[in-house]
Design a protein around this motif. Structure first.
Motif, short mmCIF file in Angstrom:
data_model
loop_
_atom_site.label_atom_id
_atom_site.label_comp_id
_atom_site.label_asym_id
_atom_site.label_seq_id
_atom_site.Cartn_x
_atom_site.Cartn_y
_atom_site.Cartn_z
N LEU A 122 58.14 49.65 46.95
CA LEU A 122 57.45 48.92 45.61
C LEU A 122 57.54 49.87 44.39
N GLY A 123 57.13 50.92 44.53
CA GLY A 123 57.23 51.87 43.48
C GLY A 123 58.73 51.99 42.76
N SER B 120 63.32 46.24 31.57
CA SER B 120 62.71 45.52 30.63
C SER B 120 62.81 46.16 29.24
N LEU B 121 62.52 47.67 29.30
CA LEU B 121 62.58 48.52 28.03
C LEU B 121 63.80 48.44 27.58
N LEU C 22 59.05 48.47 40.91
CA LEU C 22 58.36 48.50 39.74
C LEU C 22 59.15 49.26 38.71
N LEU D 96 49.35 47.70 52.50
CA LEU D 96 49.39 49.07 51.77
C LEU D 96 47.93 49.78 52.19
N PHE E 86 57.03 51.68 52.34
CA PHE E 86 56.89 50.44 51.54
C PHE E 86 56.38 50.77 50.26
N ALA E 87 55.54 51.47 50.25
CA ALA E 87 54.90 51.96 48.95
C ALA E 87 56.08 52.32 48.12
N LYS F 292 55.36 57.46 57.26
CA LYS F 292 54.84 56.50 57.77
C LYS F 292 55.38 55.35 56.89
N PRO G 157 60.63 40.56 29.06
CA PRO G 157 60.47 42.06 29.18
C PRO G 157 59.22 42.56 28.52
N ILE H 224 61.96 47.48 37.20
CA ILE H 224 61.70 46.32 36.54
C ILE H 224 61.32 46.97 34.88
N LEU H 225 60.51 48.21 34.98
CA LEU H 225 60.07 48.47 33.84
C LEU H 225 61.26 49.02 32.84
N GLU I 140 53.89 52.40 56.01
CA GLU I 140 53.12 52.24 54.68
C GLU I 140 53.61 52.93 53.58
N GLU I 141 54.05 54.23 53.63
CA GLU I 141 54.35 54.96 52.69
C GLU I 141 55.84 54.61 52.25
N PHE J 100 47.14 53.50 47.48
CA PHE J 100 48.43 53.11 46.66
C PHE J 100 47.81 51.84 45.63
#
Lengths: 136, 175
Positions: free
Chosen positions: A17-18, A28-29, A21, B98, A13-14, A8, B136, A24-25, A10-11, B102
């Motif tokens: 985004l996941g 940064s680490l 993220l 969403l 899109f999620a 779907k 960060p 980015i995580l 929505e899924e 989620f």
């Protein structure tokens, strides 16, 4: 129930985004752990900014004399101590005292910050090794 | 505003206020400005989830005003407000796009937005590029605390649904 083959909208899109993220995580680490400030060939200078203006520069090395002084601004005052080539805020009149808790720094990427008093101490590094290589 | 809703909003404002205050009394584990659990955002997100943008914004702004007036200085007010409001707007837009399954992703992005907004305020106040070396660290902490808050809400949702919506399973189904 949604078909397993056709995701779907929505899924999807999620999922995007996941992934964003996670990127980015992870970036940064990597930046946090790839701190190369321990390199001994770099010469360091502590720059003290109060309310956005550079008020003092102190070279940090083994020859730096120990000293204690106070930086005053219209927001408050911070007592700064230089000891054995490291610098710290040792006393402050701000509320949370995060600046004092940050302790001595000499080779950290993170500055010492006192947001209530608009004070920032950053370590500036300069690479001397390149020069040394030419002047043998 | 219906009496039940008014009561619940008042109750949640009090709850958010106490959470915010108790959190500020916890010792700082990581001495980096801006890193904290941000548990009061649980309330903001719950209200956004069940009641929508306006009610959530009302409670958020009341909470920040109360905390700043009673315990803080002007400084904490500007940080909290910038972070809180931008986080709320981001979560509102994401929740529109969403499914409610989620929530942790929505919340993680909200946490990230929150910290980036605070960093922007820190830059505006100190006028020093030095604050960006926190980027960060603040990104990691925003994403992690946001995701944790999202998970907390996922686990709370079945119980909250009964309390907040007279037992209907999906209150905003009609949207």
């Amino acid at each position: 129930m949604s078909d397993n083959l056709t995701m779907k909208k929505e899924e999807r899109f999620a999922l995007i985004l996941g992934i964003l993220l996670s990127i980015i995580l992870i970036t940064s680490l990597i930046i946090i752990f790839k701190d190369n400030f321990n390199d001994k060939s770099l010469s360091r200078t502590a720059c003290i900014y109060s309310d956005g203006k550079l008020v003092k520069e102190i070279p940090l090395n083994s020859q730096t004399p120990d000293m204690t002084f106070t930086i005053e601004s219209k927001y408050g005052s911070n007592t700064i101590t230089v000891k054995e080539g490291a610098i710290a805020v040792t006393d402050a009149d701000c509320a949370n005292k995060i600046c004092v808790k940050e302790g001595f720094i000499s080779n950290s990427r993170l500055p010492i910050t006192c947001l209530p008093n608009r004070l920032i101490i950053t370590i500036k590094t300069k690479d001397d090794s390149a020069l040394d290589a030419v002047t043998y | 505003m219906k009496t039940k809703k008014l009561t619940i909003l008042a109750l949640f404002t009090a709850l958010a206020f106490v959470i915010h205050y108790l959190e500020s009394m916890l010792p700082t584990l990581i001495p980096i400005p801006g890193i904290k659990p941000g548990l009061a955002n649980i309330i903001t997100l719950i209200l956004l989830y069940y009641y929508g943008f306006k009610d959530s914004a009302l409670v958020l702004i009341t909470r920040i005003l109360l905390v700043s007036l009673l315990f803080g200085q002007f400084l904490s007010f500007s940080y909290s407000l910038a972070g809180g409001v931008l986080c709320l707007i981001a979560e509102w837009l994401l929740l529109k796009a969403l499914n409610k399954r989620f929530i942790p992703i929505v919340s993680a992005l909200g946490g990230l937005t929150h910290n980036m907004a605070q960093l922007a305020v820190a830059f505006a106040l100190t006028k020093s590029k030095g604050v960006f070396s926190y980027l960060p660290y603040l990104a990691v902490s925003g994403i992690i605390t946001g995701a944790v808050i999202g998970l907390i809400i996922t686990f709370l949702a079945p119980h909250l649904t009964v309390l907040l919506t007279d037992g209907q399973t999906y209150p905003k189904q009609d949207e």
